[in-house]
Design an enzyme around this catalytic site. Structure first.
Site, PDB file in Angstrom:
ATOM      1  N   ARG A 112       0.840  -1.266   0.195  1.00  0.00           N
ATOM      2  CA  ARG A 112       0.232  -0.131   0.036  1.00  0.00           C
ATOM      3  C   ARG A 112       0.723   1.185  -0.174  1.00  0.00           C
ATOM      4  O   ARG A 112       2.012   1.003   0.270  1.00  0.00           O
ATOM      5  CB  ARG A 112      -1.078  -0.111   1.248  1.00  0.00           C
ATOM      6  N   GLU A 211      -6.522   7.923   7.390  1.00  0.00           N
ATOM      7  CA  GLU A 211      -5.404   8.423   8.200  1.00  0.00           C
ATOM      8  C   GLU A 211      -4.813   9.352   7.497  1.00  0.00           C
ATOM      9  O   GLU A 211      -4.827  10.114   7.623  1.00  0.00           O
ATOM     10  CB  GLU A 211      -4.391   7.449   8.388  1.00  0.00           C
ATOM     11  N   ARG A 215      -5.428   5.913   0.549  1.00  0.00           N
ATOM     12  CA  ARG A 215      -4.844   4.681   0.715  1.00  0.00           C
ATOM     13  C   ARG A 215      -4.700   3.608  -0.177  1.00  0.00           C
ATOM     14  O   ARG A 215      -5.509   2.984  -0.276  1.00  0.00           O
ATOM     15  CB  ARG A 215      -4.345   3.921   1.827  1.00  0.00           C
ATOM     16  N   CYS A 257       1.327  11.037   9.579  1.00  0.00           N
ATOM     17  CA  CYS A 257       2.176   9.983   9.805  1.00  0.00           C
ATOM     18  C   CYS A 257       3.369  10.244   9.334  1.00  0.00           C
ATOM     19  O   CYS A 257       3.595  10.144   8.888  1.00  0.00           O
ATOM     20  CB  CYS A 257       1.952   8.595  10.811  1.00  0.00           C
ATOM     21  N   THR A 259       5.920   8.874  10.357  1.00  0.00           N
ATOM     22  CA  THR A 259       6.496   7.231   9.462  1.00  0.00           C
ATOM     23  C   THR A 259       6.469   6.840   8.059  1.00  0.00           C
ATOM     24  O   THR A 259       6.533   6.223   7.662  1.00  0.00           O
ATOM     25  CB  THR A 259       6.100   6.380  10.756  1.00  0.00           C
ATOM     26  N   ARG A 266       3.972   0.359   2.354  1.00  0.00           N
ATOM     27  CA  ARG A 266       3.989  -0.177   3.724  1.00  0.00           C
ATOM     28  C   ARG A 266       3.597  -1.736   2.508  1.00  0.00           C
ATOM     29  O   ARG A 266       2.718  -2.447   2.196  1.00  0.00           O
ATOM     30  CB  ARG A 266       3.443  -0.827   4.377  1.00  0.00           C
ATOM     31  N   ARG A 295       3.674  -6.682  12.840  1.00  0.00           N
ATOM     32  CA  ARG A 295       2.769  -6.000  13.012  1.00  0.00           C
ATOM     33  C   ARG A 295       1.567  -7.562  13.618  1.00  0.00           C
ATOM     34  O   ARG A 295       2.109  -8.902  12.768  1.00  0.00           O
ATOM     35  CB  ARG A 295       1.876  -5.115  12.497  1.00  0.00           C
ATOM     36  N   GLU A 300      -2.043  -2.800  12.956  1.00  0.00           N
ATOM     37  CA  GLU A 300      -1.076  -1.610  13.634  1.00  0.00           C
ATOM     38  C   GLU A 300      -2.280  -2.330  15.229  1.00  0.00           C
ATOM     39  O   GLU A 300      -3.467  -2.156  15.191  1.00  0.00           O
ATOM     40  CB  GLU A 300      -1.258  -0.688  12.983  1.00  0.00           C
TER      41      GLU A 300
END
Ligand code: ADP
Ligand code: CIR
Length: 342
Positions: A112, A211, A215, A257, A259, A266, A295, A300
């Site tokens: 993703r 988020e 995505r 975020c 990260t 990811r 994870r 998460e």
């Protein structure tokens, strides 16, 4: 706003780097969209078990609050303030093989990327009207996709609880009520303007206004990482012709975020490793060597079940998409070998 203090047990990057001096220097600053330090740190202040603890409000946040963000970014990604991100998603001369041709270990593979639209504030401070406008723009583009990517958009508003739970349990849809996102303002007006697009066999999916505003996801059963990544690149090539994403020359794709900055990618496998699960030192040494992250199977902040783990690339910024893919490819190859001989 007063300087937050953290109990000694707190291990978040926020608690590590937010000194009193830094706090005083940044506390009265505001981006053009009205994002403040208070908003950036709220999630980590309210959730003491955060691993990171900060979110951004817009691209400018990463510049205005750089004295805090840069320290976190350097620590998490090993990416210094003088570096520049580079993108490369061309894998045509890579010889990635099927990682688990007998289907003994890898259940599924997913890649993703997170994306946010240029010209909009991030989800932390986007208004309800802007969120709806964004949803419409994105859906108009997704509806034009053809071939394998063709599919439909399902808004969360009006979706039955049953359908929603089925999509979540099958790992296709985001969960509701994440407290880290809640504190960051990312769940405001839930479920307005949120939804999921997917093609007919659910190998290509797009989450809208979670988020990150988008995505973009490619996934399928088994361990064919190359095929999964190539599908994602085909989709990105098509979508990028119609939408422009928030991108910084230094930090790559801008995400809520820190990260997720850079590639915002990811790449993960769900993999069954019962022997390594009982040999944590060996397991962790491979994870560390190949820059991976573990994870739980429900995403998460969840636990693994039945020795099935979600293993993904930990580095997203300062490495190209291909380098991040190399991390996961070589790391999973090493994990399978270690499991075999254990
Ligand atoms: P993200 O990957 O978007 O950062 P999560 O870690 O919460 O967020 O994962 C989102 C969903 O994707 C979860 O339901 C998770 O189980 C699912 N998922 C992640 N990787 C895989 C995979 N390799 N196969 C199947 N589902 C996966
Ligand atoms: C935390 O600090 O634990 C949460 N805010 C999540 C951090 C990691 N975020 C992510 O991978 N997107």
């Amino acid at each position: 706003m007063t300087y937050p203090t953290f109990p000694p047990s707190t291990t978040s990057y926020l608690s590590k780097y937010l000194t009193k001096e830094l706090f005083e220097a940044l506390k009265d600053k505001k981006t053009v969209n009205g994002f403040t330090l208070d908003m950036a740190i709220k999630s980590g202040v309210e959730n003491l078990d955060s691993s990171i603890g900060v979110y951004a409000g817009d691209e400018e946040s990463y510049e205005l609050f750089a004295p805090l963000f840069d320290k976190i970014i350097e620590d998490y990604h090993g990416f210094g303030a003088n570096k520049r991100h580079k993108s490369d998603r061309d894998i045509h001369n890579k010889s990635y093989k099927e990682l688990d041709s007998k289907g003994e270990y890898i259940l599924s593979t997913r890649v993703r990327v997170g994306r946010n639209l240029a010209g909009f504030p991030l989800g932390t401070i986007i208004s309800k009207e802007q969120r709806y406008e964004l949803e419409q723009r994105v859906v108009d583009v997704l509806k034009e996709l053809k071939g394998e990517l063709e599919g439909e958009y399902y808004p969360l508003m009006g979706m039955s609880r049953e359908t929603q739970n089925r999509l979540i349990n099958d790992h296709f849809l985001f969960k509701e009520g994440d407290r880290f996102l809640e504190s960051a303002g990312l769940n405001r007006d839930w479920a307005e303007g949120r939804g999921i697009f997917h093609n007919y066999n659910k190998t290509f999916l797009v989450w809208v206004n979670e988020e990150d505003q988008l995505r973009i996801i490619s996934m399928q059963k088994g361990g064919n990482l190359k095929e999964v990544f190539e599908r994602l690149v085909t989709a990105l090539d098509a979508i990028e012709q119609k939408l422009s994403f928030s991108y910084s020359e230094r930090l790559g794709y801008i995400s809520s975020c820190p990260t997720n900055l850079g590639t915002a990618m990811r790449a993960s496998v769900h993999i069954k490793l019962p022997k390594l699960a009982n040999n944590i030192d060996k397991f962790n040494s491979i994870i560390k060597k190949y820059h991976l992250q573990i994870r739980g199977v429900d995403g998460e902040h969840t636990q693994s079940k039945g020795a099935v783990f979600d293993i993904s690339n930990r580095r997203r910024l300062g490495v190209t998409e291909v380098e991040a893919l190399d991390d996961i490819y070589s790391g999973v190859e090493a994990l399978i070998e270690a499991e075999r001989v254990s």
